[in-house]
Design a protein around this motif. Structure first.
Motif, mmCIF file in Angstrom:
data_model
loop_
_atom_site.group_PDB
_atom_site.id
_atom_site.type_symbol
_atom_site.label_atom_id
_atom_site.label_comp_id
_atom_site.label_asym_id
_atom_site.label_seq_id
_atom_site.Cartn_x
_atom_site.Cartn_y
_atom_site.Cartn_z
ATOM 1 N N ASP A 151 0.831 -1.214 0.000
ATOM 2 C CA ASP A 151 0.000 0.000 0.000
ATOM 3 C C ASP A 151 0.859 1.255 0.000
ATOM 4 O O ASP A 151 0.536 2.238 -0.684
ATOM 5 C CB ASP A 151 -0.949 0.010 1.196
ATOM 6 C CG ASP A 151 -2.092 -0.996 1.062
ATOM 7 O OD1 ASP A 151 -2.404 -1.390 -0.091
ATOM 8 O OD2 ASP A 151 -2.664 -1.389 2.102
ATOM 9 N N ALA A 152 1.957 1.230 0.747
ATOM 10 C CA ALA A 152 2.859 2.386 0.779
ATOM 11 C C ALA A 152 3.546 2.578 -0.577
ATOM 12 O O ALA A 152 3.745 3.711 -1.022
ATOM 13 C CB ALA A 152 3.896 2.231 1.892
ATOM 14 N N VAL A 153 3.901 1.473 -1.234
ATOM 15 C CA VAL A 153 4.492 1.560 -2.571
ATOM 16 C C VAL A 153 3.485 2.201 -3.525
ATOM 17 O O VAL A 153 3.812 3.126 -4.268
ATOM 18 C CB VAL A 153 4.950 0.179 -3.095
ATOM 19 C CG1 VAL A 153 5.339 0.251 -4.562
ATOM 20 C CG2 VAL A 153 6.109 -0.356 -2.262
ATOM 21 N N LYS A 154 2.239 1.708 -3.496
ATOM 22 C CA LYS A 154 1.196 2.284 -4.356
ATOM 23 C C LYS A 154 1.053 3.782 -4.119
ATOM 24 O O LYS A 154 1.008 4.572 -5.061
ATOM 25 C CB LYS A 154 -0.157 1.620 -4.088
ATOM 26 C CG LYS A 154 -0.320 0.261 -4.673
ATOM 27 C CD LYS A 154 -1.744 -0.210 -4.410
ATOM 28 C CE LYS A 154 -1.824 -1.699 -4.389
ATOM 29 N NZ LYS A 154 -3.171 -2.185 -4.068
ATOM 30 N N ASP B 132 -5.738 -4.581 -7.102
ATOM 31 C CA ASP B 132 -5.128 -5.425 -6.077
ATOM 32 C C ASP B 132 -3.649 -5.036 -5.909
ATOM 33 O O ASP B 132 -3.361 -3.889 -5.638
ATOM 34 C CB ASP B 132 -5.299 -6.912 -6.412
ATOM 35 C CG ASP B 132 -6.775 -7.323 -6.451
ATOM 36 O OD1 ASP B 132 -7.553 -6.789 -5.641
ATOM 37 O OD2 ASP B 132 -7.128 -8.171 -7.293
ATOM 38 N N ASN B 133 -2.742 -5.991 -6.097
ATOM 39 C CA ASN B 133 -1.310 -5.703 -5.937
ATOM 40 C C ASN B 133 -0.608 -5.596 -7.286
ATOM 41 O O ASN B 133 0.533 -6.032 -7.442
ATOM 42 C CB ASN B 133 -0.635 -6.754 -5.058
ATOM 43 C CG ASN B 133 -0.878 -6.476 -3.585
ATOM 44 O OD1 ASN B 133 -1.242 -5.372 -3.208
ATOM 45 N ND2 ASN B 133 -0.682 -7.470 -2.754
ATOM 46 N N ARG B 134 -1.283 -5.023 -8.263
ATOM 47 C CA ARG B 134 -0.704 -4.792 -9.602
ATOM 48 C C ARG B 134 -0.917 -3.330 -9.967
ATOM 49 O O ARG B 134 -1.990 -2.781 -9.786
ATOM 50 C CB ARG B 134 -1.363 -5.675 -10.646
ATOM 51 C CG ARG B 134 -1.052 -7.150 -10.469
ATOM 52 C CD ARG B 134 -1.523 -7.985 -11.634
ATOM 53 N NE ARG B 134 -0.630 -7.980 -12.774
ATOM 54 C CZ ARG B 134 0.551 -8.569 -12.838
ATOM 55 N NH1 ARG B 134 1.036 -9.179 -11.784
ATOM 56 N NH2 ARG B 134 1.263 -8.548 -13.936
ATOM 57 N N LEU B 135 0.147 -2.745 -10.495
ATOM 58 C CA LEU B 135 0.070 -1.374 -10.996
ATOM 59 C C LEU B 135 0.225 -1.380 -12.505
ATOM 60 O O LEU B 135 0.967 -2.199 -13.056
ATOM 61 C CB LEU B 135 1.199 -0.518 -10.399
ATOM 62 C CG LEU B 135 1.161 -0.266 -8.897
ATOM 63 C CD1 LEU B 135 2.474 0.352 -8.437
ATOM 64 C CD2 LEU B 135 -0.004 0.641 -8.545
ATOM 65 N N THR B 136 -0.446 -0.467 -13.177
ATOM 66 C CA THR B 136 -0.254 -0.257 -14.599
ATOM 67 C C THR B 136 0.582 1.006 -14.739
ATOM 68 O O THR B 136 0.242 2.049 -14.154
ATOM 69 C CB THR B 136 -1.603 -0.070 -15.328
ATOM 70 O OG1 THR B 136 -2.396 -1.240 -15.113
ATOM 71 C CG2 THR B 136 -1.395 0.165 -16.818
#
Length: 192
Positions: free
Chosen positions: A32-35, A61-65
């Protein structure tokens, strides 16, 4: 000889990669902190005559675009998985599967590492570091690329490639060092 060259290339690549530092993909923070640290934020750096940019544009979820582009005409969209290493650490795993087959996907993934590093730690993107990592990666891929190109050119598997029996019979292959020395001694090539 061929195996020695591959071993040498692998050793050079490994030393270049180790010179680049440790696992730059693991951050001492939750997913969450990375996001929160990257989502909607843009980073950039200059390489040669162009500026390259990255921005995380969405998450599920735990994937970023993430989108990457330059100031000329190139643009690419990639995914970054956020993997929980332990309670306080998250690894980023970029994936840029374009299907090009030329190794450029891994080069872009290395760029993503550097963009995340800048956004999450404040460390400026080092174009030289990116080039060093890309060069090391290319050096490890080169033997396979050469083999693939040779097989495409010859239309056969290079593992079975070697002097033909007729060439060996004519003295073009398969001779021992002793034979080569005596052939050299018997010739007038190089005589003064």
């Amino acid at each position: 000889m061929h195996k020695m060259r591959n071993i040498t290339l692998a050793a050079v690549a490994a030393s270049l990669l180790s010179a680049c530092g440790g696992d730059s993909q693991v951050y001492a923070m939750s997913a969450d902190a990375v996001k929160k640290g990257v989502l909607g934020k843009q980073s950039s750096y200059s390489m040669g005559s162009q500026t390259r940019f990255m921005k995380a544009v969405g998450s599920v979820d735990n994937r970023l675009t993430v989108e990457l582009w330059n100031d000329v005409s190139w643009k690419q969209t990639c995914e970054v998985e956020l993997e929980k290493v332990d309670e306080g650490n998250t690894r980023i795993i970029p994936s840029c599967a374009t299907g090009s087959g030329d190794g450029s996907d891994s080069f872009v993934e290395m760029e993503i590492d550097e963009h995340f590093r800048q956004l999450l730690t404040g460390t400026p993107i080092d174009a030289d570091r990116i080039m060093m990592k890309q060069t090391a990666s290319f050096a490890t891929q080169l033997p396979g690329l050469q083999k693939e190109a040779l097989e495409a050119e010859l239309g056969q598997d290079t593992e079975t490639f070697g002097p033909s029996e007729s060439a060996a019979d004519e003295g073009w292959g398969g001779s021992s060092d002793d034979d080569a020395d005596s052939d050299w001694a018997d010739s007038d090539w190089g005589a003064k």
